[in-house]
Enzyme design. Sequence first.
Site, short mmCIF file in Angstrom:
data_model
loop_
_atom_site.label_atom_id
_atom_site.label_comp_id
_atom_site.label_asym_id
_atom_site.label_seq_id
_atom_site.Cartn_x
_atom_site.Cartn_y
_atom_site.Cartn_z
N GLU A 72 0.90 -1.19 -0.04
CA GLU A 72 -0.02 0.05 -0.01
C GLU A 72 0.98 1.21 -0.27
O GLU A 72 1.41 1.57 0.85
CB GLU A 72 -0.96 -0.09 1.05
CG GLU A 72 -1.61 1.22 1.14
CD GLU A 72 -2.48 1.55 2.66
OE1 GLU A 72 -2.95 2.55 2.75
OE2 GLU A 72 -2.93 0.20 3.33
N ARG A 115 0.79 10.44 0.18
CA ARG A 115 1.08 11.45 1.10
C ARG A 115 2.32 12.25 0.81
O ARG A 115 2.83 13.05 1.70
CB ARG A 115 1.20 10.88 2.33
CG ARG A 115 0.05 10.23 3.16
CD ARG A 115 0.19 9.47 4.22
NE ARG A 115 -0.68 8.61 4.78
CZ ARG A 115 -0.76 8.23 6.12
NH1 ARG A 115 0.27 8.25 6.95
NH2 ARG A 115 -1.48 7.08 6.33
N LYS A 152 -11.16 -1.63 6.38
CA LYS A 152 -9.80 -1.21 7.07
C LYS A 152 -10.54 -0.79 8.67
O LYS A 152 -11.38 0.32 8.72
CB LYS A 152 -9.12 -0.05 6.59
CG LYS A 152 -7.98 0.26 7.24
CD LYS A 152 -6.86 1.29 6.62
CE LYS A 152 -7.03 2.57 6.37
NZ LYS A 152 -6.27 3.38 5.96
#
Length: 211
Positions: A45, A49, A132
């Site tokens: 993943e 960012r 999640k």
Amino acid sequence: MPQDAAAIRSILSLAPVVPVIILDDVSQARPLAEALVAGGLPVLEVTLRTPNALKVMEEMAKVTGAIVGSGTVRSALHMQQSVDAGCRFMVSPGISPRILDAADDIGIPLLPGIATPSEAMTASERGYSFLKFFPAEANGGAPVLKAFASPLPDITFCPTGGIDPAKAKVYLGLSNVICVGGSWIMPADALASGDYARIEALAREAAALRG
């Protein structure tokens, strides 16, 4: 359109730990992905960012055996960029009507983040059975997910946030957890020095957590 449960299950069941990657240096993308895959963690993943996150994804997607997803997905634009970068799945920090609507039009599955039973029920009503749990430790950790199992028996979780190897093992012992997300496999000093052998060793230890 509901979540493609079969697709997301097949991805999340490949390894007990999904490395959560925050990386801006594109030159590190392939060697890092190669080390993680070699250590037994093929599902990666890459969070949106950093300025070069999409380029990092594109490079990692070229590594044999790597299944690259995008993290910190918060908009329809992020979703389209994820597809264009060669991602196979998407992860969002939370849920909103707009993000779920946008996911309906995208060909790769979304793993949305939730923190409460109400949010889990909202996602379930939209056809999501894999979620999640984030931020996991800040929201009470494994005891909370264990408490979710009885009233929410049809939902399976990937907890992420504040997890280390010891905590990961506890989460992975829960019936409603398919895998965990974590960044401890890629210590900042190992990345800074290019110590991919250490990262591969940490990945191998993580891959063996579900024994």
